[in-house]
Write a protein that holds these residues in place. Structure first.
Motif, short mmCIF file in Angstrom:
data_model
loop_
_atom_site.label_atom_id
_atom_site.label_comp_id
_atom_site.label_asym_id
_atom_site.label_seq_id
_atom_site.Cartn_x
_atom_site.Cartn_y
_atom_site.Cartn_z
N PRO A 25 8.35 -1.53 9.90
CA PRO A 25 8.28 -2.95 9.53
C PRO A 25 8.43 -3.91 10.70
O PRO A 25 9.19 -3.66 11.63
CB PRO A 25 9.46 -3.11 8.56
CG PRO A 25 10.33 -1.93 8.75
CD PRO A 25 9.48 -0.83 9.30
N ILE A 26 7.65 -5.00 10.61
CA ILE A 26 7.77 -6.12 11.54
C ILE A 26 8.56 -7.24 10.87
O ILE A 26 9.45 -7.83 11.45
CB ILE A 26 6.36 -6.63 11.95
CG1 ILE A 26 5.60 -5.53 12.70
CG2 ILE A 26 6.46 -7.91 12.78
CD1 ILE A 26 4.13 -5.83 12.93
N ASP A 27 8.20 -7.47 9.61
CA ASP A 27 8.91 -8.42 8.76
C ASP A 27 8.63 -7.96 7.33
O ASP A 27 8.05 -6.89 7.15
CB ASP A 27 8.47 -9.87 9.08
CG ASP A 27 7.03 -10.20 8.68
OD1 ASP A 27 6.43 -9.46 7.88
OD2 ASP A 27 6.49 -11.21 9.18
N PRO A 28 9.07 -8.67 6.29
CA PRO A 28 8.91 -8.13 4.93
C PRO A 28 7.46 -7.88 4.50
O PRO A 28 7.23 -7.13 3.56
CB PRO A 28 9.55 -9.20 4.03
CG PRO A 28 10.48 -9.94 4.93
CD PRO A 28 9.85 -9.92 6.29
N VAL A 29 6.49 -8.46 5.18
CA VAL A 29 5.11 -8.31 4.73
C VAL A 29 4.20 -7.62 5.76
O VAL A 29 3.02 -7.40 5.49
CB VAL A 29 4.48 -9.68 4.34
CG1 VAL A 29 5.26 -10.31 3.20
CG2 VAL A 29 4.41 -10.62 5.54
N ARG A 30 4.73 -7.27 6.91
CA ARG A 30 3.88 -6.70 7.97
C ARG A 30 4.50 -5.44 8.53
O ARG A 30 5.72 -5.29 8.55
CB ARG A 30 3.70 -7.71 9.10
CG ARG A 30 3.14 -9.06 8.64
CD ARG A 30 2.89 -9.93 9.86
NE ARG A 30 2.32 -11.22 9.52
CZ ARG A 30 3.04 -12.34 9.40
NH1 ARG A 30 4.35 -12.35 9.59
NH2 ARG A 30 2.44 -13.48 9.11
N TYR A 31 3.62 -4.55 9.02
CA TYR A 31 4.14 -3.32 9.62
C TYR A 31 3.19 -2.79 10.69
O TYR A 31 2.03 -3.17 10.74
CB TYR A 31 4.38 -2.24 8.56
CG TYR A 31 3.20 -1.94 7.67
CD1 TYR A 31 3.11 -2.48 6.39
CD2 TYR A 31 2.16 -1.11 8.11
CE1 TYR A 31 2.03 -2.20 5.57
CE2 TYR A 31 1.08 -0.82 7.29
CZ TYR A 31 1.01 -1.38 6.02
OH TYR A 31 -0.06 -1.11 5.21
N ILE A 32 3.71 -1.85 11.52
CA ILE A 32 2.91 -1.09 12.48
C ILE A 32 2.55 0.23 11.81
O ILE A 32 3.42 0.89 11.22
CB ILE A 32 3.71 -0.81 13.77
CG1 ILE A 32 4.06 -2.12 14.47
CG2 ILE A 32 2.92 0.13 14.70
CD1 ILE A 32 4.96 -1.92 15.68
N VAL A 106 12.25 -3.54 17.32
CA VAL A 106 13.71 -3.50 17.50
C VAL A 106 14.43 -4.30 16.42
O VAL A 106 15.36 -3.80 15.80
CB VAL A 106 14.11 -4.01 18.91
CG1 VAL A 106 15.63 -4.05 19.07
CG2 VAL A 106 13.49 -3.11 19.98
N HIS A 107 14.00 -5.52 16.20
CA HIS A 107 14.64 -6.35 15.16
C HIS A 107 13.58 -6.79 14.16
O HIS A 107 12.92 -7.81 14.36
CB HIS A 107 15.30 -7.59 15.76
CG HIS A 107 16.35 -7.27 16.78
ND1 HIS A 107 17.55 -6.67 16.44
CD2 HIS A 107 16.37 -7.44 18.12
CE1 HIS A 107 18.27 -6.47 17.54
NE2 HIS A 107 17.57 -6.93 18.58
N ALA A 108 13.41 -6.01 13.08
CA ALA A 108 12.49 -6.45 12.03
C ALA A 108 13.08 -7.72 11.41
O ALA A 108 14.28 -7.79 11.16
CB ALA A 108 12.33 -5.36 10.98
N ALA A 109 12.24 -8.73 11.20
CA ALA A 109 12.73 -10.02 10.68
C ALA A 109 13.04 -9.92 9.19
O ALA A 109 12.36 -9.21 8.45
CB ALA A 109 11.67 -11.10 10.93
N ASP A 110 14.08 -10.62 8.75
CA ASP A 110 14.45 -10.63 7.32
C ASP A 110 13.47 -11.47 6.51
O ASP A 110 13.28 -11.23 5.32
CB ASP A 110 15.86 -11.21 7.13
CG ASP A 110 16.93 -10.25 7.67
OD1 ASP A 110 16.67 -9.03 7.68
OD2 ASP A 110 18.00 -10.73 8.09
N ASN A 111 12.90 -12.47 7.14
CA ASN A 111 11.93 -13.32 6.46
C ASN A 111 10.60 -13.26 7.20
O ASN A 111 10.54 -12.91 8.38
CB ASN A 111 12.44 -14.76 6.44
CG ASN A 111 13.63 -14.91 5.52
OD1 ASN A 111 13.54 -14.64 4.32
ND2 ASN A 111 14.77 -15.29 6.10
N LYS A 112 9.54 -13.58 6.48
CA LYS A 112 8.21 -13.59 7.06
C LYS A 112 8.18 -14.48 8.31
O LYS A 112 8.65 -15.62 8.27
CB LYS A 112 7.21 -14.11 6.02
CG LYS A 112 5.78 -14.03 6.49
CD LYS A 112 4.82 -14.68 5.51
CE LYS A 112 3.53 -15.01 6.21
NZ LYS A 112 2.67 -15.89 5.42
#
Ligand code: CTP
Ligand code: CA
Length: 227
Positions: A25-32, A106-112
């Motif tokens: 995850p990158i943020d709640p809606v995106r990922y690698i 390293v730090h996936a965001a809690d919000n978009k």
């Protein structure tokens, strides 16, 4: 040997198979992620089960169906996949087919994450994921047979041989995943089996057939030809 129906040389043996991509995850809606479909890994799990093994299939997010006759564990990230593999140990056989994401954010965001007009994008800070195959290949309770894959787009054989050493595997299934090959996401695979005793080149085959041949190869390495 191949054609004897109902022959179950792996009866009573435990196998762990990883399959599919991982999503980081990158943020709640995106990922690698990557282009792995899970087809080859799922087919290998099914083939081992067909030869009688008790199979745990640990899969990242895929759209194909769970194969029949295996215990499924669905995970999302590389770290979850490692934990699931550790829980499934000990085993006699491990086949690590998953296209594990090499890095996570390293730090996936809690919000978009929102655009900041005029400022351009914030760079993503990445760190390396655990190497699941390497951990299994060097574990105290290492499975008797450890198999990895080597997805390469160049120097296939040299890279596969290096991976055999580095990861403590008995076999590396080397495949060329260049865009032209159509392997990633496709239904066919042309592989080379790299072991300490040499290299075997298999023809271009359906992934189901690669799976069956590999399961047979694993069975003869584990229980010999008397099976
Ligand atoms: N693998 C793994 N855990 C990782 C990375 C890879 O278990 N974090 C496994 C794969 O399932 C495969 C083998 O290691 O069986 C080789 O994966 P590959 O991506 O080809 O090699 P890497 O070691 O990640 O090296 P690179 O991507 O730089 O070629
Ligand atoms: Ca990799």
């Amino acid at each position: 040997r191949h054609l004897v129906p109902g022959r179950r040389p792996l009866k009573g043996r435990k196998a762990i198979v990883t399959s599919g991509p991982t999503h980081e995850p990158i943020d709640p809606v995106r990922y690698i992620a990557n282009r792995s479909s899970g087809r080859q890994g799922h087919a290998i799990a099914a083939a081992l089960a067909k030869l009688g093994a008790e199979v745990t299939l640990i899969s990242g997010p895929v759209t194909i169906e769970d194969p029949a006759g295996v215990t499924m564990v669905h995970v999302e990230t590389a770290r979850q996949m490692l934990t699931a593999v550790e829980h499934a140990m000990p085993a006699d056989i491990a086949v690590m087919v998953a296209a594990v994401a090499d890095w996570r954010v390293v730090h996936a965001a809690d919000n978009k994450i929102k655009k900041k007009p005029g400022e351009g994008p914030e760079p993503l800070e990445l760190e390396e994921n655990p190497d699941i195959l390497k951990a299994v290949g060097h574990a105290d309770d290492r499975p008797a047979i450890v198999v990895g894959f080597a997805a390469e787009t160049a120097n296939v054989l040299a890279n596969a041989q290096a991976k055999l050493q580095r990861k403590g595997a008995d076999f590396i299934v080397a495949n060329d995943v260049s865009p032209d090959s159509g392997v990633m996401g496709g239904t066919r695979n042309a592989v080379r089996i790299v072991s300490p005793t040499g290299v075997e080149t298999w023809p271009d085959l359906d992934k189901q057939e690669v799976a069956m041949r590999l399961a047979e190869r694993i069975a003869s390495a584990l229980v010999g030809n008397e099976a």
